[in-house]
Design an enzyme around this catalytic site. Sequence first.
Site, short mmCIF file in Angstrom:
data_model
loop_
_atom_site.label_atom_id
_atom_site.label_comp_id
_atom_site.label_asym_id
_atom_site.label_seq_id
_atom_site.Cartn_x
_atom_site.Cartn_y
_atom_site.Cartn_z
N ARG A 107 -47.29 -4.95 8.84
CA ARG A 107 -47.39 -4.25 9.61
C ARG A 107 -46.08 -4.15 10.26
NH1 ARG A 107 -46.88 -8.24 14.72
NH2 ARG A 107 -46.14 -9.93 13.93
N ASN A 112 -39.79 -17.44 5.77
CA ASN A 112 -39.25 -17.07 7.18
C ASN A 112 -37.83 -16.26 6.60
OD1 ASN A 112 -37.03 -17.34 9.77
ND2 ASN A 112 -38.09 -19.11 10.04
N ASN A 152 -36.17 -5.03 8.08
CA ASN A 152 -36.82 -4.80 9.22
C ASN A 152 -37.38 -6.04 10.28
OD1 ASN A 152 -39.03 -2.80 9.97
ND2 ASN A 152 -40.22 -4.72 9.26
N TYR A 196 -31.77 -9.64 22.18
CA TYR A 196 -32.27 -8.34 21.40
C TYR A 196 -30.97 -6.89 20.56
CZ TYR A 196 -34.85 -4.90 18.93
OH TYR A 196 -35.77 -4.29 18.21
N LYS A 220 -28.82 -6.47 17.19
CA LYS A 220 -29.34 -4.77 16.74
C LYS A 220 -28.05 -4.56 17.25
CE LYS A 220 -33.69 -4.94 16.19
NZ LYS A 220 -34.62 -4.87 14.03
N ILE A 274 -41.60 2.88 19.55
CA ILE A 274 -42.25 3.14 18.65
C ILE A 274 -43.82 2.52 18.65
CG2 ILE A 274 -42.54 2.71 16.07
CD1 ILE A 274 -40.12 4.72 17.29
P1 NAP Z 1 -43.78 -6.00 14.54
O1 NAP Z 1 -44.78 -5.31 14.74
O2 NAP Z 1 -43.95 -6.91 16.05
O3 NAP Z 1 -43.31 -6.73 13.36
C1 NAP Z 1 -42.21 -7.21 13.07
C2 NAP Z 1 -42.01 -7.68 11.77
O4 NAP Z 1 -41.45 -8.90 10.90
C3 NAP Z 1 -43.87 -8.63 11.34
O5 NAP Z 1 -44.07 -7.59 9.96
C4 NAP Z 1 -43.28 -9.95 11.14
O6 NAP Z 1 -43.55 -10.61 9.94
C5 NAP Z 1 -42.31 -9.66 10.46
N1 NAP Z 1 -41.18 -10.90 10.92
C6 NAP Z 1 -40.80 -12.09 12.30
N2 NAP Z 1 -40.59 -13.23 12.14
C7 NAP Z 1 -40.40 -12.79 11.00
C8 NAP Z 1 -39.66 -14.27 9.77
N3 NAP Z 1 -38.65 -14.95 10.43
N4 NAP Z 1 -39.41 -13.71 9.00
C9 NAP Z 1 -39.91 -12.82 8.32
N5 NAP Z 1 -40.56 -11.55 8.89
C10 NAP Z 1 -40.57 -11.84 10.22
O7 NAP Z 1 -42.43 -5.17 14.74
P2 NAP Z 1 -41.77 -3.13 14.82
O8 NAP Z 1 -42.12 -2.44 15.94
O9 NAP Z 1 -42.88 -3.52 13.57
O10 NAP Z 1 -40.73 -3.65 14.04
C11 NAP Z 1 -40.31 -3.43 12.89
C12 NAP Z 1 -38.13 -3.34 12.97
O11 NAP Z 1 -37.83 -2.48 13.75
C13 NAP Z 1 -38.05 -4.47 14.09
O12 NAP Z 1 -36.78 -5.04 13.71
C14 NAP Z 1 -37.87 -3.96 15.66
O13 NAP Z 1 -36.97 -4.61 16.23
C15 NAP Z 1 -37.32 -2.95 14.88
N6 NAP Z 1 -37.32 -1.76 16.14
C16 NAP Z 1 -39.18 -1.69 16.93
C17 NAP Z 1 -39.36 -0.21 17.52
C18 NAP Z 1 -40.11 -0.17 18.36
O14 NAP Z 1 -40.40 0.26 18.97
N7 NAP Z 1 -41.43 -0.82 17.76
C19 NAP Z 1 -38.16 -0.45 18.12
C20 NAP Z 1 -36.57 0.13 17.77
C21 NAP Z 1 -36.64 -1.42 16.70
P3 NAP Z 1 -45.31 -11.29 10.27
O15 NAP Z 1 -46.57 -10.21 10.43
O16 NAP Z 1 -45.93 -11.59 9.23
O17 NAP Z 1 -45.17 -12.56 11.07
#
Ligand code: NAP
Length: 244
Positions: A14, A63, A90, A155, A159, A188
């Site tokens: 996702r 995990n 990611n 966090y 990062k 995002i």
């Molecule tokens: P998200 O929608 O919450 O998705 C997080 C993903 O990480 C999910 O697919 C989840 O898997 C997976 N995950 C979490 N814990 C895990 C584990 N222990 N082992 C394997 N997979 C795991 O977040 P997102 O916004 O797409 O974020 C993706 C990346 O971008 C992250 O690293 C986040 O820190 C970074 N980021 C996001 C933003 C933002 O504004 N959204 C900004 C800066 C950086 P499941 O679905 O299977 O639980």
Amino acid sequence: MLNGKIAVITGGARGIGAAAAAKLAAQGADIAVIYAGSSALAAQVCSQCSSLHGVKARAYPCNVADFDAVRQTVTQIRSDFGTVHILVNNAGITRDGLVAAMSEQTFDEVLDVNLKGAFNMIRHCAGLMIRNRFGRIINITSVAALTGNPGQANYAASKAGLIGLTKTVARELAPRGITCNAVAPGFIATDMTKELSGQAAQLAAGIPLGHMGTAEDVAQAVAFMADAPYITGEVLRVDGGIAM
Ligand code: NAP
């Protein structure tokens, strides 16, 4: 184009990971999606990659914080796909709170997934890439690593650690034809930021481009890094200008 390349995307079920999987598949890469709990969504991402782009795609529960589980999963991916060429670290979580009241467990949980998870994946994929004398490692960091963010000590530390990991891996593996770069998203629109959606106008006011980004905006930068032969150790912001 990435035809013939095998890409592993952690957290690919996702959000940004799913968009990155779709984008890399559209460029011709075969896709291994690693997920923690979202098995139905992971299966859906894989079936869309296959049906829309004709690539091979499989999902693996793992995990990323668990060193042995990652080793077993990478072994399974190798058996299913033959090797790994592109790794997108990611998977990430937030457990926000002010540092003065943050529990040790809350700090550790975030470091374990966001930073150690990326190390675990690199540790177990690097040998395959070295054998190929080719690799593209892309770590998803955050602008929080560059600017800090109140309530996100765990966090932002995880990062920022990813950026040090990125530059060190870039230097170590450059002689083997492997690049390692980071992509730093700003705000995002995904599940991770959905509780901020009520403050969209206030957030937008702090973003030079005036709006939150999409998962596809970040996926575009991931695909760029996956196909960039002469960029390594770089941190590419995808943040609408927040951290310039
Ligand atoms: P998200 O929608 O919450 O998705 C997080 C993903 O990480 C999910 O697919 C989840 O898997 C997976 N995950 C979490 N814990 C895990 C584990 N222990 N082992 C394997 N997979 C795991 O977040 P997102 O916004 O797409 O974020 C993706 C990346 O971008 C992250 O690293 C986040 O820190 C970074 N980021 C996001 C933003 C933002 O504004 N959204 C900004 C800066 C950086 P499941 O679905 O299977 O639980």
